[in-house]
Design a protein around this motif. Structure first.
Motif, PDB file in Angstrom:
ATOM      1  N   ALA A   1       7.803 -46.054 -46.278  1.00 51.11           N
ATOM      2  CA  ALA A   1       6.734 -46.083 -47.288  1.00 51.11           C
ATOM      3  C   ALA A   1       6.871 -44.907 -48.252  1.00 51.11           C
ATOM      4  N   GLY A   2       7.200 -43.744 -47.727  1.00 54.62           N
ATOM      5  CA  GLY A   2       7.408 -42.584 -48.593  1.00 54.62           C
ATOM      6  C   GLY A   2       8.629 -42.743 -49.475  1.00 54.62           C
ATOM      7  N   ALA A   3       9.708 -43.254 -48.902  1.00 53.59           N
ATOM      8  CA  ALA A   3      10.938 -43.452 -49.675  1.00 53.59           C
ATOM      9  C   ALA A   3      10.753 -44.507 -50.761  1.00 53.59           C
ATOM     10  N   SER A   4       9.907 -45.503 -50.504  1.00 49.83           N
ATOM     11  CA  SER A   4       9.682 -46.548 -51.508  1.00 49.83           C
ATOM     12  C   SER A   4       8.933 -46.016 -52.726  1.00 49.83           C
ATOM     13  N   VAL A   5       8.270 -44.882 -52.596  1.00 53.81           N
ATOM     14  CA  VAL A   5       7.625 -44.230 -53.736  1.00 53.81           C
ATOM     15  C   VAL A   5       8.641 -43.396 -54.506  1.00 53.81           C
ATOM     16  N   VAL A   6       9.536 -42.732 -53.787  1.00 54.58           N
ATOM     17  CA  VAL A   6      10.468 -41.792 -54.404  1.00 54.58           C
ATOM     18  C   VAL A   6      11.613 -42.495 -55.128  1.00 54.58           C
ATOM     19  N   GLU A   7      12.227 -43.500 -54.496  1.00 50.23           N
ATOM     20  CA  GLU A   7      13.433 -44.102 -55.070  1.00 50.23           C
ATOM     21  C   GLU A   7      13.243 -44.700 -56.468  1.00 50.23           C
ATOM     22  N   PRO A   8      12.200 -45.497 -56.740  1.00 50.66           N
ATOM     23  CA  PRO A   8      12.063 -46.040 -58.097  1.00 50.66           C
ATOM     24  C   PRO A   8      11.866 -44.955 -59.157  1.00 50.66           C
ATOM     25  N   ARG A   9      11.135 -43.911 -58.794  1.00 48.60           N
ATOM     26  CA  ARG A   9      10.914 -42.827 -59.755  1.00 48.60           C
ATOM     27  C   ARG A   9      12.202 -42.058 -60.010  1.00 48.60           C
ATOM     28  N   LEU A  10      13.000 -41.835 -58.954  1.00 51.75           N
ATOM     29  CA  LEU A  10      14.288 -41.160 -59.117  1.00 51.75           C
ATOM     30  C   LEU A  10      15.220 -41.993 -59.990  1.00 51.75           C
ATOM     31  N   ARG A  11      15.207 -43.292 -59.787  1.00 50.64           N
ATOM     32  CA  ARG A  11      16.051 -44.181 -60.598  1.00 50.64           C
ATOM     33  C   ARG A  11      15.630 -44.132 -62.076  1.00 50.64           C
ATOM     34  N   ALA A  12      14.331 -44.132 -62.333  1.00 50.14           N
ATOM     35  CA  ALA A  12      13.837 -44.072 -63.711  1.00 50.14           C
ATOM     36  C   ALA A  12      14.191 -42.738 -64.363  1.00 50.14           C
ATOM     37  N   ASN A  13      14.026 -41.640 -63.627  1.00 45.19           N
ATOM     38  CA  ASN A  13      14.370 -40.325 -64.170  1.00 45.19           C
ATOM     39  C   ASN A  13      15.866 -40.193 -64.415  1.00 45.19           C
ATOM     40  N   LEU A  14      16.675 -40.764 -63.539  1.00 44.06           N
ATOM     41  CA  LEU A  14      18.126 -40.728 -63.727  1.00 44.06           C
ATOM     42  C   LEU A  14      18.531 -41.539 -64.945  1.00 44.06           C
ATOM     43  N   ASN A  15      17.948 -42.716 -65.111  1.00 40.09           N
ATOM     44  CA  ASN A  15      18.232 -43.532 -66.297  1.00 40.09           C
ATOM     45  C   ASN A  15      17.868 -42.794 -67.578  1.00 40.09           C
ATOM     46  N   ALA A  16      16.762 -42.063 -67.537  1.00 41.57           N
ATOM     47  CA  ALA A  16      16.333 -41.319 -68.724  1.00 41.57           C
ATOM     48  C   ALA A  16      17.237 -40.123 -69.003  1.00 41.57           C
ATOM     49  N   ALA A  17      17.820 -39.532 -67.957  1.00 44.40           N
ATOM     50  CA  ALA A  17      18.650 -38.335 -68.133  1.00 44.40           C
ATOM     51  C   ALA A  17      20.060 -38.667 -68.597  1.00 44.40           C
ATOM     52  N   ILE A  18      20.573 -39.805 -68.204  1.00 38.81           N
ATOM     53  CA  ILE A  18      21.961 -40.147 -68.557  1.00 38.81           C
ATOM     54  C   ILE A  18      22.047 -40.501 -70.031  1.00 38.81           C
ATOM     55  N   GLY A  19      22.948 -39.832 -70.709  1.00 41.91           N
ATOM     56  CA  GLY A  19      23.193 -40.108 -72.121  1.00 41.91           C
ATOM     57  C   GLY A  19      22.192 -39.496 -73.078  1.00 41.91           C
ATOM     58  N   ARG A  20      21.241 -38.746 -72.586  1.00 44.38           N
ATOM     59  CA  ARG A  20      20.208 -38.144 -73.424  1.00 44.38           C
ATOM     60  C   ARG A  20      20.713 -36.836 -74.021  1.00 44.38           C
ATOM     61  N   GLY A  21      20.504 -36.640 -75.287  1.00 42.72           N
ATOM     62  CA  GLY A  21      20.829 -35.375 -75.940  1.00 42.72           C
ATOM     63  C   GLY A  21      22.312 -35.071 -76.014  1.00 42.72           C
ATOM     64  N   THR A  22      23.147 -36.066 -76.155  1.00 45.26           N
ATOM     65  CA  THR A  22      24.583 -35.834 -76.243  1.00 45.26           C
ATOM     66  C   THR A  22      25.036 -35.884 -77.693  1.00 45.26           C
ATOM     67  N   LYS A  23      26.074 -35.122 -78.002  1.00 45.66           N
ATOM     68  CA  LYS A  23      26.619 -35.112 -79.360  1.00 45.66           C
ATOM     69  C   LYS A  23      27.524 -36.320 -79.597  1.00 45.66           C
ATOM     70  N   THR A  24      28.143 -36.780 -78.546  1.00 47.65           N
ATOM     71  CA  THR A  24      29.024 -37.938 -78.650  1.00 47.65           C
ATOM     72  C   THR A  24      28.415 -39.089 -77.851  1.00 47.65           C
TER      73      THR A  24
END
Length: 145
Positions: free
Chosen positions: A33-56
């Motif tokens: 139950a605890g992991a089911s709260v953490v994993e979707p949020r981690l996935r969303a934060n990772l998606n937001a971090a990848i490719g953000r603020g890059t020059k290329t």
């Protein structure tokens, strides 16, 4: 010297024993139950971090996101139950997902840090604890004396 003899009702002692069994038998469900709260949020934060603020343009292959998952509940040698939300190893190019995640989280000399783990921890701590408390309370409530 005074002597005190405390006698508890047998039903109370039996209920305590049942609660101990409930905790052991439902540890997987509670930690899940605890992991089911953490994993979707981690996935969303990772998606937001990848490719953000890059020059290329981003060169992301999607392997880091696809490697994200939750382990099954394990018990260590001291009897402590653990579940981990993280990355499976290794990538198809031979590099470690932990290395890629670390560079993304903390940056390097020519790459700015784009944290996703630390924000996830602070965003989900209370929610995960509440989900685990709710699951454990529900399991204990099923065992009424």
């Amino acid at each position: 010297m005074a002597r005190v003899d405390v006698r508890l009702p047998n039903s109370f002692i039996d209920a305590l024993g049942k609660v101990g069994n409930v905790v052991e038998n439902n540890a997987e469900q509670v930690l899940g139950a605890g992991a089911s709260v953490v994993e979707p949020r981690l996935r969303a934060n990772l998606n937001a971090a990848i490719g953000r603020g890059t020059k290329t343009p981003s060169r992301s292959t999607g392997q880091l996101i696809s490697a994200l998952g939750t382990t099954r509940v394990r018990v260590n040698s001291r009897g402590v139950y653990n579940v981990k939300v993280g990355f499976a190893e290794n990538r198809s190019d031979g590099r470690s997902n932990a290395l890629i995640a670390n560079v993304l989280e903390h940056g390097r000399s020519n790459q700015a840090a784009r944290p996703f783990l630390a924000p996830t921890r602070s965003q989900t701590r209370r929610g995960a604890q509440e989900a685990m408390k709710t699951a454990l309370t529900a399991a204990i409530e099923r065992v009424k004396p």
